[in-house]
Scaffold this motif. Structure first.
Motif, PDB file in Angstrom:
ATOM      1  N   ALA A   1      15.919 -15.484 -16.387  1.00 38.22           N
ATOM      2  CA  ALA A   1      16.147 -16.710 -15.601  1.00 38.22           C
ATOM      3  C   ALA A   1      15.304 -16.740 -14.346  1.00 38.22           C
ATOM      4  O   ALA A   1      15.011 -17.798 -13.809  1.00 38.22           O
ATOM      5  CB  ALA A   1      17.629 -16.812 -15.259  1.00 38.22           C
ATOM      6  N   SER A   2      14.898 -15.593 -13.876  1.00 38.38           N
ATOM      7  CA  SER A   2      14.142 -15.592 -12.616  1.00 38.38           C
ATOM      8  C   SER A   2      12.816 -16.306 -12.763  1.00 38.38           C
ATOM      9  O   SER A   2      12.233 -16.730 -11.796  1.00 38.38           O
ATOM     10  CB  SER A   2      13.892 -14.148 -12.180  1.00 38.38           C
ATOM     11  OG  SER A   2      13.233 -13.468 -13.227  1.00 38.38           O
ATOM     12  N   LYS A   3      12.338 -16.497 -13.958  1.00 40.01           N
ATOM     13  CA  LYS A   3      11.036 -17.117 -14.105  1.00 40.01           C
ATOM     14  C   LYS A   3      11.133 -18.627 -13.941  1.00 40.01           C
ATOM     15  O   LYS A   3      10.152 -19.297 -13.807  1.00 40.01           O
ATOM     16  CB  LYS A   3      10.487 -16.829 -15.507  1.00 40.01           C
ATOM     17  CG  LYS A   3       9.633 -15.598 -15.523  1.00 40.01           C
ATOM     18  CD  LYS A   3       9.061 -15.397 -16.878  1.00 40.01           C
ATOM     19  CE  LYS A   3       7.554 -15.241 -16.847  1.00 40.01           C
ATOM     20  NZ  LYS A   3       7.018 -15.464 -18.176  1.00 40.01           N
ATOM     21  N   GLN A   4      12.320 -19.153 -14.009  1.00 39.50           N
ATOM     22  CA  GLN A   4      12.424 -20.596 -13.935  1.00 39.50           C
ATOM     23  C   GLN A   4      12.279 -21.050 -12.498  1.00 39.50           C
ATOM     24  O   GLN A   4      12.778 -20.422 -11.584  1.00 39.50           O
ATOM     25  CB  GLN A   4      13.792 -21.026 -14.443  1.00 39.50           C
ATOM     26  CG  GLN A   4      13.886 -20.919 -15.951  1.00 39.50           C
ATOM     27  CD  GLN A   4      14.760 -22.005 -16.484  1.00 39.50           C
ATOM     28  OE1 GLN A   4      15.759 -22.318 -15.849  1.00 39.50           O
ATOM     29  NE2 GLN A   4      14.393 -22.567 -17.595  1.00 39.50           N
ATOM     30  N   MET A   5      11.609 -22.180 -12.355  1.00 37.58           N
ATOM     31  CA  MET A   5      11.474 -22.767 -11.028  1.00 37.58           C
ATOM     32  C   MET A   5      12.178 -24.107 -11.025  1.00 37.58           C
ATOM     33  O   MET A   5      12.208 -24.800 -12.034  1.00 37.58           O
ATOM     34  CB  MET A   5      10.004 -22.959 -10.692  1.00 37.58           C
ATOM     35  CG  MET A   5       9.351 -21.657 -10.259  1.00 37.58           C
ATOM     36  SD  MET A   5       7.606 -21.876  -9.905  1.00 37.58           S
ATOM     37  CE  MET A   5       7.635 -23.243  -8.793  1.00 37.58           C
ATOM     38  N   GLU A   6      12.708 -24.428  -9.879  1.00 33.69           N
ATOM     39  CA  GLU A   6      13.402 -25.699  -9.784  1.00 33.69           C
ATOM     40  C   GLU A   6      12.495 -26.734  -9.161  1.00 33.69           C
ATOM     41  O   GLU A   6      11.753 -26.448  -8.233  1.00 33.69           O
ATOM     42  CB  GLU A   6      14.672 -25.533  -8.944  1.00 33.69           C
ATOM     43  CG  GLU A   6      15.711 -24.684  -9.681  1.00 33.69           C
ATOM     44  CD  GLU A   6      16.993 -24.620  -8.885  1.00 33.69           C
ATOM     45  OE1 GLU A   6      16.949 -24.059  -7.783  1.00 33.69           O
ATOM     46  OE2 GLU A   6      17.996 -25.144  -9.351  1.00 33.69           O
ATOM     47  N   PHE A   7      12.594 -27.918  -9.687  1.00 34.98           N
ATOM     48  CA  PHE A   7      11.780 -29.011  -9.179  1.00 34.98           C
ATOM     49  C   PHE A   7      12.652 -30.208  -8.880  1.00 34.98           C
ATOM     50  O   PHE A   7      13.551 -30.552  -9.638  1.00 34.98           O
ATOM     51  CB  PHE A   7      10.727 -29.438 -10.201  1.00 34.98           C
ATOM     52  CG  PHE A   7       9.686 -28.387 -10.446  1.00 34.98           C
ATOM     53  CD1 PHE A   7       9.888 -27.410 -11.397  1.00 34.98           C
ATOM     54  CD2 PHE A   7       8.504 -28.379  -9.701  1.00 34.98           C
ATOM     55  CE1 PHE A   7       8.931 -26.428 -11.624  1.00 34.98           C
ATOM     56  CE2 PHE A   7       7.551 -27.406  -9.920  1.00 34.98           C
ATOM     57  CZ  PHE A   7       7.749 -26.430 -10.871  1.00 34.98           C
ATOM     58  N   VAL A   8      12.322 -30.852  -7.798  1.00 37.07           N
ATOM     59  CA  VAL A   8      12.955 -32.134  -7.491  1.00 37.07           C
ATOM     60  C   VAL A   8      12.099 -33.193  -8.152  1.00 37.07           C
ATOM     61  O   VAL A   8      10.876 -33.232  -7.931  1.00 37.07           O
ATOM     62  CB  VAL A   8      13.000 -32.364  -5.966  1.00 37.07           C
ATOM     63  CG1 VAL A   8      13.506 -33.756  -5.652  1.00 37.07           C
ATOM     64  CG2 VAL A   8      13.837 -31.296  -5.298  1.00 37.07           C
ATOM     65  N   THR A   9      12.714 -34.021  -8.960  1.00 36.36           N
ATOM     66  CA  THR A   9      11.900 -35.011  -9.648  1.00 36.36           C
ATOM     67  C   THR A   9      11.941 -36.340  -8.902  1.00 36.36           C
ATOM     68  O   THR A   9      12.985 -36.728  -8.358  1.00 36.36           O
ATOM     69  CB  THR A   9      12.395 -35.246 -11.077  1.00 36.36           C
ATOM     70  OG1 THR A   9      13.774 -35.628 -11.016  1.00 36.36           O
ATOM     71  CG2 THR A   9      12.258 -33.991 -11.906  1.00 36.36           C
ATOM     72  N   VAL A  10      10.817 -37.009  -8.886  1.00 39.63           N
ATOM     73  CA  VAL A  10      10.727 -38.343  -8.296  1.00 39.63           C
ATOM     74  C   VAL A  10       9.968 -39.243  -9.255  1.00 39.63           C
ATOM     75  O   VAL A  10       9.260 -38.752 -10.143  1.00 39.63           O
ATOM     76  CB  VAL A  10       9.999 -38.325  -6.931  1.00 39.63           C
ATOM     77  CG1 VAL A  10      10.759 -37.499  -5.919  1.00 39.63           C
ATOM     78  CG2 VAL A  10       8.587 -37.821  -7.088  1.00 39.63           C
ATOM     79  N   THR A  11      10.136 -40.526  -9.066  1.00 40.84           N
ATOM     80  CA  THR A  11       9.435 -41.472  -9.921  1.00 40.84           C
ATOM     81  C   THR A  11       8.578 -42.384  -9.055  1.00 40.84           C
ATOM     82  O   THR A  11       9.047 -42.912  -8.038  1.00 40.84           O
ATOM     83  CB  THR A  11      10.433 -42.345 -10.697  1.00 40.84           C
ATOM     84  OG1 THR A  11      11.346 -41.499 -11.362  1.00 40.84           O
ATOM     85  CG2 THR A  11       9.693 -43.208 -11.703  1.00 40.84           C
ATOM     86  N   VAL A  12       7.350 -42.543  -9.483  1.00 40.44           N
ATOM     87  CA  VAL A  12       6.462 -43.471  -8.788  1.00 40.44           C
ATOM     88  C   VAL A  12       5.743 -44.286  -9.847  1.00 40.44           C
ATOM     89  O   VAL A  12       5.083 -43.737 -10.715  1.00 40.44           O
ATOM     90  CB  VAL A  12       5.432 -42.697  -7.925  1.00 40.44           C
ATOM     91  CG1 VAL A  12       4.257 -43.588  -7.558  1.00 40.44           C
ATOM     92  CG2 VAL A  12       6.074 -42.184  -6.667  1.00 40.44           C
ATOM     93  N   ALA A  13       5.937 -45.587  -9.803  1.00 42.48           N
ATOM     94  CA  ALA A  13       5.324 -46.483 -10.791  1.00 42.48           C
ATOM     95  C   ALA A  13       5.595 -46.000 -12.211  1.00 42.48           C
ATOM     96  O   ALA A  13       4.709 -45.957 -13.056  1.00 42.48           O
ATOM     97  CB  ALA A  13       3.816 -46.580 -10.541  1.00 42.48           C
ATOM     98  N   GLY A  14       6.824 -45.610 -12.427  1.00 44.60           N
ATOM     99  CA  GLY A  14       7.200 -45.208 -13.771  1.00 44.60           C
ATOM    100  C   GLY A  14       6.802 -43.798 -14.142  1.00 44.60           C
ATOM    101  O   GLY A  14       7.203 -43.284 -15.181  1.00 44.60           O
TER     102      GLY A  14
END
Lengths: 929, 162
Positions: free
Chosen positions: B15-28
């Protein structure tokens, strides 16, 4: 980076700074054991720590330096080359430390060059010393060290020099242990005949046969016992003074703790937030009328916040001595380099100021001190010839005054060479020949702040590149400070810098431009003027540039919205003008609205926005809105480049000296038909207008335009010039109370101040004559020619005064007569004119009856006073009211006028004043009748 | 219990290899920001425009008393502004000690992604975007572009408002 390493770097840098300063002091006072011990201890510590941390280069350098210092302690002579070598070594150490900080490790490289030199110096070999700035021969013109006796030689005593010589000639044991301090001392007086310099002594000594003893023995040897006592006593004196000095020499330890700068910054930020939140609360409390009992605690909170703010601000305060620390060394190095004797005196080193401000002024101060040393202080021979002491003094003085700190940098050198500056200014095209002649020395001095200005004949490595002073001035002004200069040729120069104590919190005026709010620092605001087309203050245009006439001075106007690209509305004439002075430029910023002033916490601009010259920072207002802070300097720079408004950006001082009423007249220059230039005195012009030609109505072939609710007739200034039917028509508006006339011109060219010297008189009635204005032939227009044309046809003036009043106008100037006659006629007088007093007298004695006499007091031939005197003597006219006109009334005239019962004195060019004086007279005459 | 990852179907090896990302949307388009760089997410209400500023800078914001530079991700990616004027969302970032707010159309959820699964930029990716993207992740039904935060915030300021 390693905490330990960080700690080491901080500490060692501090130590090095101290050693630097102490070395310079030590050189001037080599007797001082305390200083030497201190230095030795510090260098030793540095060496130890370097060894401990495994930093070989640093350790080796420190060790070699320490060895040499050890020799000093053992009594080796302290020579300038030796001190310089150590200073160079310190510099090398600093360099390595810098690299260490950046890379985390010592840089590659070898310091064998320095180490060898240090070792050689320590072992006292007579080989050539290669310390860079020093000349080879020990007989430098810089600092020869002699021996000092603390008191006069008593009879029977010999000078220490003689003692040395005697000693050296006598045979004796080689190595006696020496104790204590050194033999090199400073002689306060010039060499007496027969004495030799110690350096010569040294050389002779070394050349003498026999094993060279390492040190010169203290003359405590038996053969010189009797003579030994004076030098011993001298040494004792030196020692005691040393120890007392020593106590001061080592910095007194004040209770302090070390705090990380970031921590302080954070604290400062938090307090600023507190201030802002407090402002918000106060705002709300102001607006709400109900009191739930929080208002009193809020007051208390406000007080506490203010005190907290003050307290935290204090933590940002540092003594200015910190900025001065490096200067003794700089001056020392310069003295050697330039072969001058310079002493640096620092007063008020403990005056405190904000850290940020300190950073900004550090470099300017160094620059100015270097300038003083390089250009100000003369060489010793020159000084002697001028009767000054050979040693020049540069004095730094700092003190608090009001809310700012004042720093003076003064030198007793040769002062500014005003002639050279004048010449340079003309060469550079900064000012004309005539101008520089007119300017006072104080004004000429200001030229040195001009970019690229340097009168140094050649560029030295020290100064002369001409990039310094303008940068200094700009940097200081950037933080709201001022620089001033006073200089007396032969006596010296003084720079005075005034800077605000802190930059963090500033009073600002909140303005709005196109619905967006901005802040302008209060210090930059001189005044506020409301402008609108119908008011007295209205923005006019010259060559398309907006201008405001404010109390007879012209102010270039910068529309803020236009500069920011917020609007393309060229003809904005509503709003407020914020009059601001930047350096020597006065100009006005046109904004749409003005709110209030507020104390704001200045926050620096984001790095992505820092390049925008217009803004110096941003802040959060009491209501939470982010507002940009306008930098008037930056605004001026943005607008100044390319704008051709240099005519108006004159030095305020220049304006005043140059525009003396007697000599110069403001002339409005315009173009009529063809290429000829015409001009008219500005004071006669009421307004400048540019109107849409399509609004001109043609009534029976005569052009008329609706102007301020009335009809204004238009006349062309030149028969070749037709009044436009389309497009924009430039007009000069002349009015006289309610009656106005528009003179149509092709183009308004300029407003100049020049001597009105009408050379050629015109034959035509529409011109007064021709004059040379700013080098071009210009026809001076006779307004009087036009007014009657207009007035006779369009006069609306009802003769309020029933019976016609008659008036005698006496004035030598045809121009002024012609100008006033129509005006007076329009006011309902029958006007008779005379050009001289004699003519007037003749007219009157020939039976002319007038109700009023208006006369210029400065007539050619007999003066106006003489005229009035003769009037008063004549029974027919003794009671006739007289109004006197003059260019500039002075007390003498006024007194004389009263004696002669002159009713009033008005200024010649003040038509309105004249008319109201007449009106008053009328009133009193009517009463009398 | 294994963390249930709704997106990647593969069982995470370490599990340590996983990175967390905040997702955003821009123009779809879905983009991800490494969570370590994201300080907060907030709604933009009042914004002060800065005249003469570079185009990417939408203005300045007041976030809890701190002045934050608002950077429009749309403009940074070379897209035009969206019509929406209310309820703009922003992602709070920090760079070189300064606070920035990245304006986006929408903010999505936090995803855990395996960096090994990241693929290089597709060849047809818009050139303006390539510099800002570290790579892409193939999600179930769409592509997620991994943003290089430093690159996004490192745009030229030398040119004056042209």
């Amino acid at each position: 980076m390693d905490d330990l390493l960080l700690e080491f770097l901080t500490e060692t840098n501090e130590h090095l700074e101290t050693v630097d300063v102490e070395m310079v002091r030590f050189e001037q006072d080599p007797n001082n054991e305390a200083i030497l011990s201190n230095i030795f201890r510090l260098v030793h510590t540095i060496k130890g720590t370097c060894g401990f941390l495994g930093l070989p280069r640093l350790e080796a350098l420190a060790h070699a330096a320490e060895t040499l210092m050890g020799k000093f302690r053992d009594g080796m002579p302290v020579t300038t080359p030796a001190v310089s070598l150590i200073l160079v070594t310190l510099d090398r150490i600093k360099e390595i430390l810098g690299e260490l900080e950046r890379q985390g490790a010592e840089p590659e490289g070898s310091d064998n060059d320095l180490i060898e030199q240090l070792e050689r110096m320590a072992s006292q070999e007579p080989s050539v010393i290669e310390a860079a700035p020093q000349p080879e021969s020990p007989q430098t013109s810089g600092q020869l060290v002699y021996q000092v006796l603390e008191r006069e030689l008593r009879p029977g005593e010999v000078s220490l020099d003689e003692l040395e010589r005697a000693f050296q000639e006598a045979p004796g044991p080689e190595k006696a242990s020496t104790s204590g301090s050194l033999t090199y001392q400073v002689l306060e007086r010039p060499l007496k005949p027969g004495e030799v310099s110690l350096d010569e002594l040294e050389r002779a000594f070394r050349e003498a046969p026999g094993p060279a003893p390492i040190v010169i023995e203290k003359p405590a040897a038996p053969p010189a016992k009797a003579e030994a006592t004076p030098p011993q006593a001298a040494k004792k004196n030196a020692e005691t003074s040393d120890s007392s000095e020593g106590g001061e020499g080592i910095a007194g330890k004040v209770q302090t703790i070390r705090v990380n700068v970031d921590t302080l910054e954070h604290l400062m930020t938090m307090v600023s937030e507190l201030v802002l939140t407090r402002n918000q609360l106060l705002e709300i409390a102001r607006r709400s009328s109900e009191d739930h009992g929080y208002k009193v605690p809020l007051q208390r909170l406000s007080q506490v916040t203010a005190e907290l703010q003050d307290g935290v601000m204090k933590t940002r305060m540092q003594p200015i001595g910190n900025a001065w620390q490096k200067l003794p060394r700089v001056v020392r190095d310069l003295s050697n380099e330039l072969s001058k004797k310079i002493e640096l005196v620092m007063q008020g080193a403990d005056t405190e100021l904000d850290r940020q401000v300190l950073e900004v002024i550090k470099d300017p101060l160094t620059h100015m001190v270097r300038n003083s040393a390089d250009h100000g202080i003369e060489g010793p021979a020159e000084r002697k010839a001028a009767g000054k002491p050979e040693k020049g003094t540069i004095r730094l003085n700092a003190y608090h005054e009001g809310g700012s700190i004042t720093i003076e940098i003064a030198d007793d050198g040769k002062g500014l060479n005003f002639a050279a500056i004048r010449k340079k200014a003309v060469e550079r095209g900064i000012a004309g020949d005539a101008e520089v002649e007119r300017m006072s020395d104080a004004q000429v001095a200001k030229f040195i702040f001009h970019p690229g200005f340097s009168t140094a004949a050649k560029v030295t490595s020290v100064s002369g590149r001409g990039v310094g002073m303008d940068v200094v001035k700009t940097n200081i002004e950037l933080i709201g400070g001022t620089v001033d200069i006073r200089s007396e040729q032969g006596r010296g120069t003084t720079f005075t810098i005034k800077i605000p104590l802190t930059l963090a919190i500033v009073a600002a005026l909140i303005v709005a431009s196109k619905d967006q709010r901005f802040a302008i620092p209060q210090v930059a605001v001189s005044e506020l003027v409301r402008v609108s087309p119908s008011s007295e203050h209205s923005i006019e245009r010259i060559n398309g540039t907006p201008i405001l006439r404010l109390r007879d001075r012209l102010l270039p106007i910068v529309p803020l919205s236009k500069v920011m690209g917020l609007s393309g509305d060229e003809d904005a004439n509503h709003g407020f003008v914020v009059v601001t002075q930047v350096a020597h430029q006065r100009f006005g910023i046109l904004v749409d609205g003005v709110f209030h002033t507020e104390e704001i916490v200045v926050k620096p601009m984001s790095s992505k926005l820092r390049h925008i010259q217009l803004f110096s920072g941003n802040t959060i207002l009491g209501d939470g809105a982010v507002v940009l802070i306008i930098d008037p300097n930056g605004l001026a720079r943005m607008v100044g480049s390319g704008a051709d408004t240099n005519e108006f950006q004159t030095d305020a001082g220049l304006e005043q000296t140059v525009a003396s009423v007697e000599e110069l007249t403001s002339l409005l220059v315009f173009r009529g038909g063809g290429e000829s230039l015409k001009a008219v005195p500005l004071s006669l012009v009421t307004r400048l207008e540019e109107i849409d030609a399509s609004t001109i109505e043609w009534s029976s072939g005569r052009p008329v335009v609706q102007y301020r609710g009335r009809l204004m007739p238009l006349v062309s200034c030149d028969e070749e010039l037709a009044i436009k039917r389309q497009g924009m028509q430039s007009l000069l508006v002349f009015s006289d109370g309610e009656v106005s006339m528009g003179l149509a011109v092709a183009e308004i060219v300029d407003i100049v101040e020049d001597k009105l010297d009408v050379e050629l008189l015109a034959e035509r009635s529409d011109l007064v004559g021709s004059a040379v204005v700013r080098g071009r032939t210009t026809e001076i227009v006779n307004i009087a020619h036009y007014l009657p044309m207009v007035l006779e046809t369009w006069s609306r003036k009802d003769r309020r005064n029933g019976p016609d009043r008659s008036l005698l106008l006496v004035d030598s100037s045809t121009f002024f007569r012609d100008m006033l006659v129509p005006v007076l006629k329009a006011s309902g007088y029958r006007v008779q004119t005379a050009s001289t007093a004699q003519e007037a007298v003749r007219l009157l004695s020939n039976g002319l009856q007038v109700d009023v006499v208006v006369t210029d007091l400065e007539l050619t031939g007999h003066s106006g006073f003489a005229l009035v005197a003769s009037l008063r003597a004549d029974p027919h006219h003794s009671a006739t009211p007289v109004i006197g006109m003059t260019v500039k009334p002075d007390p003498q005239q006024i007194a004389l006028a009263r004696k002669l019962r002159i009713s009033e004195i008005v200024s010649k060019i003040d038509r309105r004043g004249l008319l109201s004086a007449l009106a008053e007279l009328n009133a009193s005459l009517e009463e009398a009748a | 219990m294994k963390p249930i990852d709704p997106i990647t179907s593969a069982v995470t090896k370490g599990a340590s290899k996983q990175m967390e990302f905040v997702t955003v949307t821009v123009a779809g388009q879905l983009l991800g920001l490494p969570i370590s760089r994201v300080h907060d997410v907030f709604v933009v209400s009042e914004m002060t425009t800065v005249p003469l500023a570079p185009g990417e800078i939408a203005g300045l914001l007041n976030l809890r008393g701190r002045v934050v530079t608002a950077v429009s991700l749309r403009r940074r990616l070379g897209l035009g502004d969206s019509g929406a004027t209310e309820r703009r969302m922003a992602v709070g970032l920090e760079n070189h000690g300064e606070a920035y707010g990245l304006l986006v159309d929408e903010v999505g959820e936090v995803l855990k992604l395996d960096p090994d699964e990241m693929q290089p930029n597709p060849v047809h990716m818009d050139r303006g975007w390539v510099g800002l993207s570290q790579g892409v992740h193939q999600l179930q039904d769409k592509l997620l572009i991994v943003l290089d935060v430093d690159a996004v915030l490192a745009f030229e300021t030398e040119r004056e408002a042209a």
